[in-house]
Design a protein around this motif. Structure first.
Motif, short mmCIF file in Angstrom:
data_model
loop_
_atom_site.label_atom_id
_atom_site.label_comp_id
_atom_site.label_asym_id
_atom_site.label_seq_id
_atom_site.Cartn_x
_atom_site.Cartn_y
_atom_site.Cartn_z
N UNK A 5 0.54 -1.27 0.00
CA UNK A 5 -0.08 0.06 -0.05
C UNK A 5 0.98 1.28 0.11
N UNK A 6 0.96 1.84 -1.22
CA UNK A 6 1.79 3.06 -1.34
C UNK A 6 1.35 4.16 -0.40
N UNK A 7 0.21 4.04 -0.17
CA UNK A 7 -0.23 5.46 0.66
C UNK A 7 0.15 5.28 1.97
N UNK A 8 0.10 3.87 2.58
CA UNK A 8 0.61 3.95 3.92
C UNK A 8 2.03 4.24 3.97
N UNK A 10 3.31 6.86 2.54
CA UNK A 10 3.32 8.15 2.86
C UNK A 10 2.84 8.66 4.05
N UNK A 11 1.73 7.89 4.44
CA UNK A 11 1.25 8.42 5.82
C UNK A 11 0.95 7.20 6.77
N UNK A 12 2.05 6.90 7.62
CA UNK A 12 2.21 5.89 8.60
C UNK A 12 1.20 6.16 9.65
N UNK A 15 -4.09 9.38 7.74
CA UNK A 15 -3.99 9.29 6.32
C UNK A 15 -3.63 10.54 5.64
#
Lengths: 126, 126
Positions: A5-8, A10-12, A15
């Motif tokens: 998950x690329x978004x994760x 970015x934002x551990x 969100x």
DNA sequence: CGGAATCCTCAATGATACTG
DNA sequence: CAGTATCATTGAGGATTCCG
């Protein structure tokens, strides 16, 4: 098994952290009128003010002006004003705007395809 | 030479006609909190109320409740309430929600990648 | 034609407090 | 823990008018 998950990455934590620059961009891009303007211009041809007002049906002059100013400032939209009388102004997507529109389009097509089903569910849920 | 434009086939006249069902769906899905909730759940694991409040940083209880109700009614989100005490409720994406999240994700990654440049432009435009 | 400037409204949102 | 209820607010958005 799990698609990464690329978004994760970015934002551990949250969100999009509150106050994060991305939230500002999202507000501009996903706003009701911002979206409609981007989609209108995403069709390819440059459009004039009056044409945009027709394509983004329901937009007031104030909101169109405001939306365009924001999108131009963000570098999504190009404004080409020719010094003639009567004034002739054309709006088009910048390369950056085209990238964005390319991502927006499949989403909007999906929504358009599924909207009837979705709202039927919503109605049934009474 | 022109890539055909699927959106145009849907909407020959206005992009999304005013009062069109699609506008309602877009309002739900592209809304500030709707988006954050979908992205949070789009990470894979089901989340509980309190976890959602943390992930969608800044959301009030009222807005989270409202957003979840809408997304559940639209069939994007599944609500699983186990009849235990203290209450244990899990939210997750339905198949439809997963389709949507799959389209939303690349868009958000792009925004996250480009947000700094975009806002720099916006600042420069003063 | 393509806007900018004003004024004004109401509906989305937030804060607070309470409950099953 | 997972919400609901109520109230106050504000700012997004519309209507109108005017200008280059």
């Amino acid at each position: 098994m799990q698609v990464s998950n690329p978004l994760r990455e970015h934002f551990p934590d949250a969100v999009f952290p509150a106050g994060c620059p991305t939230r500002t961009v999202i507000d501009h891009v996903m706003s009701k009128w911002g979206l409609l303007v981007l989609l209108s211009l995403g069709e390819g041809e440059p459009l004039r003010w009056s044409e945009l007002r027709r394509r983004a049906e329901g937009v007031s002059e104030k909101m169109l002006a405001q939306t365009l100013r924001t999108l131009v400032a963000d570098g999504f939209v190009l404004r080409d004003a020719r010094p003639v009388v009567p004034p002739h102004v054309e709006y088009s997507l910048s390369p950056r705007g085209q990238e964005l529109a390319a991502l927006l389009n499949p989403l909007m097509v999906w929504v358009a395809d599924n909207a009837p089903d979705i709202l039927e569910d919503a109605a049934t849920a009474s």
